[in-house]
Scaffold this motif. Structure first.
Motif, mmCIF file in Angstrom:
data_model
loop_
_atom_site.group_PDB
_atom_site.id
_atom_site.type_symbol
_atom_site.label_atom_id
_atom_site.label_comp_id
_atom_site.label_asym_id
_atom_site.label_seq_id
_atom_site.Cartn_x
_atom_site.Cartn_y
_atom_site.Cartn_z
ATOM 1 N N ARG A 135 -61.165 -74.257 40.354
ATOM 2 C CA ARG A 135 -61.498 -72.918 39.861
ATOM 3 C C ARG A 135 -60.624 -71.907 40.584
ATOM 4 O O ARG A 135 -60.212 -72.126 41.733
ATOM 5 C CB ARG A 135 -62.988 -72.626 40.048
ATOM 6 N N LEU A 174 -61.804 -66.251 37.597
ATOM 7 C CA LEU A 174 -62.556 -65.031 37.859
ATOM 8 C C LEU A 174 -61.619 -63.934 38.333
ATOM 9 O O LEU A 174 -60.883 -64.119 39.304
ATOM 10 C CB LEU A 174 -63.631 -65.284 38.932
ATOM 11 N N TYR A 204 -65.583 -59.674 37.278
ATOM 12 C CA TYR A 204 -66.703 -59.177 38.081
ATOM 13 C C TYR A 204 -66.225 -57.948 38.838
ATOM 14 O O TYR A 204 -65.173 -57.980 39.493
ATOM 15 C CB TYR A 204 -67.204 -60.228 39.075
ATOM 16 N N PHE A 209 -69.649 -68.395 41.778
ATOM 17 C CA PHE A 209 -68.635 -68.783 40.796
ATOM 18 C C PHE A 209 -68.130 -70.194 41.034
ATOM 19 O O PHE A 209 -67.973 -70.976 40.083
ATOM 20 C CB PHE A 209 -67.480 -67.784 40.822
ATOM 21 N N LYS A 238 -69.669 -69.390 36.777
ATOM 22 C CA LYS A 238 -70.131 -68.134 36.187
ATOM 23 C C LYS A 238 -70.547 -67.164 37.291
ATOM 24 O O LYS A 238 -70.864 -67.572 38.403
ATOM 25 C CB LYS A 238 -71.322 -68.377 35.246
ATOM 26 N N VAL A 239 -70.556 -65.870 36.942
ATOM 27 C CA VAL A 239 -71.110 -64.863 37.843
ATOM 28 C C VAL A 239 -72.115 -64.022 37.060
ATOM 29 O O VAL A 239 -72.013 -63.914 35.841
ATOM 30 C CB VAL A 239 -70.019 -63.964 38.445
#
Length: 293
Positions: free
Chosen positions: A127, A234, A262, A287, A292-293
């Motif tokens: 990620r 992200l 975010y 995350f 996900k956030v």
């Protein structure tokens, strides 16, 4: 709190790489099944992540390091100090540590390098976190003016002997004015000590040349190939980030399949990992655990 109280329990050491010599790293959580690499901005060093390494090492083998030409890493003068070069350094460092795949996070130049590496070597990135990253298009006039102001500030310092005052002034650019109290003698002094080193004085013009892309007609280094980012990505941003404002982050995020944005709730500018570490660490952990956030 002292930087070294923040890092108490972490290991600081040097790792030899084939192409870039000795690289200074700080790590914690060795032996954890997943690794996380943290990368600083231009002219910076690993202490930018002093408030994050131990907190995130509860679940990850966390490695922050000095880019070649920065901090206390080697500073060869024959190197082209470009994002692709730093991405190759990251790959060699991962190899030296025996890490095939990892989560990658970078701030400013570090984000530019993280995105470049993820596009070059997608199989090595789990990620990806682009924290107030460079390497994305500037879409507002305000952002273009701020880039030119940063370039001018940096150019005035090249060839000059750094002082506490000039370093503090440059570091104020990193933070929201409500956080300037964080610029204590130790944080400023550690950067000044690095800048005064003869090896950094020699390498600085080449390292900082990346900022010359602000000049009209200058050839701009290759931006992050956003469409090639295949992993969960992200964009971790702030409301007060200079140069690449929220408009730029939103436009860049829209080009990344599966990209998320975010925006920090805390007042922060370019250094959210240091200005608001509790929120930053929580968001990063969530995350990396869930995508996900």
């Amino acid at each position: 709190m002292s930087l070294w109280l923040d890092l108490l329990g972490a290991c600081v050491r040097y790792v030899e790489t084939p192409s870039f010599g000795n690289i200074r790293i700080v790590e914690a959580g060795a032996g954890k099944p997943e690794a996380l690499f943290l990368m600083h901005g231009i002219g910076g060093h690993l202490e930018a992540y002093a408030k994050n390494v131990l907190a995130l090492s509860a679940d990850y083998h966390v490695v922050a390091f000095d880019f070649v030409g920065h901090g206390l890493s080697d500073k060869p003068l024959e190197v082209d100090y470009l994002p692709a070069t730093y991405a190759l350094q990251l790959g060699e460092l991962m190899d030296a540590l025996g890490i095939l795949r990892a989560h990658i996070s970078g701030e400013s130049l570090g984000g530019w390098v993280a995105g470049t590496f993820a596009a070059m070597c997608p199989f090595r990135v789990k990620r990806l976190i682009l924290n107030t990253t460079g390497g994305i298009p500037i879409v507002s006039e305000k952002g273009r003016r701020e880039l030119q102001n940063l370039e001018e500030l940096s150019r005035r310092n090249v060839g000059q002997v750094p002082t506490v005052e000039t370093v503090r002034r440059r570091m104020k650019w990193l933070m929201h004015e409500t956080n300037w109290s964080l610029l204590d003698d130790e944080l400023v002094g550690s950067r000044l000590a690095i800048y005064l080193r003869p090896d950094f004085q020699q390498a600085a013009p080449k390292v900082l040349a990346l900022l010359n892309s602000a000049d009209p007609g200058a050839s701009t280094p290759v931006m992050i190939e956003l469409g090639k980012l295949a992993c969960d990505t992200l964009f971790l941003w702030t409301r007060f980030n200079p140069i690449h404002d929220l408009e730029a982050a939103t436009a860049a995020c829209a080009q990344v399949p599966g990209g998320q944005l975010y925006v920090m709730r805390a007042d922060a500018a370019h250094w959210p990992q240091y200005e608001a570490p509790a929120e930053f660490n929580t968001v990063v952990h969530q995350f990396l655990q869930t995508g996900k956030v």
